[in-house]
Enzyme design. Structure first.
Site, mmCIF file in Angstrom:
data_model
loop_
_atom_site.group_PDB
_atom_site.id
_atom_site.type_symbol
_atom_site.label_atom_id
_atom_site.label_comp_id
_atom_site.label_asym_id
_atom_site.label_seq_id
_atom_site.Cartn_x
_atom_site.Cartn_y
_atom_site.Cartn_z
ATOM 1 N N CYS A 149 0.051 0.733 0.139
ATOM 2 C CA CYS A 149 -0.104 0.886 -1.354
ATOM 3 C C CYS A 149 0.850 0.940 -1.860
ATOM 4 C CB CYS A 149 -1.477 2.076 -1.137
ATOM 5 S SG CYS A 149 -0.123 3.910 -1.127
ATOM 6 N N ASP B 255 2.266 3.903 -1.941
ATOM 7 C CA ASP B 255 3.187 5.264 -2.040
ATOM 8 C C ASP B 255 4.056 6.067 -1.414
ATOM 9 O OD1 ASP B 255 1.414 4.507 -3.777
ATOM 10 O OD2 ASP B 255 0.163 5.566 -3.848
ATOM 11 N N CYS C 15 0.352 6.804 -6.264
ATOM 12 C CA CYS C 15 -0.988 7.386 -7.517
ATOM 13 C C CYS C 15 -2.072 8.415 -7.867
ATOM 14 C CB CYS C 15 -2.191 6.705 -6.929
ATOM 15 S SG CYS C 15 -2.630 7.700 -5.187
ATOM 16 N N CYS D 142 -4.446 8.847 0.590
ATOM 17 C CA CYS D 142 -3.879 9.962 -0.234
ATOM 18 C C CYS D 142 -3.427 11.248 0.542
ATOM 19 C CB CYS D 142 -3.578 9.697 -1.397
ATOM 20 S SG CYS D 142 -4.790 7.911 -2.212
HETATM 21 FE FE1 FES Z 1 -1.773 5.244 -1.335
HETATM 22 FE FE2 FES Z 1 -2.935 7.121 -3.107
HETATM 23 S S1 FES Z 1 -3.446 4.531 -3.215
HETATM 24 S S2 FES Z 1 -1.210 6.788 -2.089
#
Ligand code: FES
Length: 131
Positions: free
Chosen positions: A35, A37, A60, A104
């Site tokens: 993702c 992040d 996110c 996450c």
């Molecule tokens: Fe990757 Fe939340 S979508 S940390």
């Protein structure tokens, strides 16, 4: 659209302990290549306890809520206690996370643990120097 608990929404809208610590005793960074992040934890340690915990998260809403919760759970804990914070315990404190958001919660606990490991390895390096 995943359904978030009130607690997740609260920590997402009003994250605690956001920011950076000047001259931190440990830094831990964790990211998810899927993702994209990223989160970074900064810690200050005194007498084997986390005196201060701050974080920066580019991610996110769940990742922000998770970081905020991890920082609250870790604050004031001994290093051993903080190392026992797991993704599952964070998700539980947040009254649950949607299934597709579990990863996450992994990031938060891992980034905190890395910051503690960073501190411990620096301590060890200093000890080795003194020895
Ligand atoms: Fe990757 Fe939340 S979508 S940390």
């Amino acid at each position: 659209m995943p359904v978030y608990s009130e607690k997740v929404m609260d920590h997402f809208m009003h994250p605690r302990n956001v920011g950076e610590i000047e001259n931190p005793d440990g830094i831990g960074e964790e990211g998810n290549p899927v993702c994209g992040d990223m989160m970074t934890f900064y810690i200050k340690v005194k007498d084997n306890r986390l005196e201060d915990v701050k974080f920066k998260t580019f991610g996110c809403g769940a990742a922000i809520a998770v970081s905020s919760m991890v920082s609250e759970m870790a604050m004031g804990k001994t290093l051993d206690e903080a190392l026992k914070i797991t993704p599952a315990s964070v998700a539980e404190e947040l009254q649950g996370l949607p299934k597709n958001k579990y990863h996450c919660s992994n990031l938060g606990a891992q980034a905190l643990h890395k910051a503690i490991e960073d501190y411990l390895s620096k301590q060890k390096a200093q000890g080795d120097k003194k020895a």
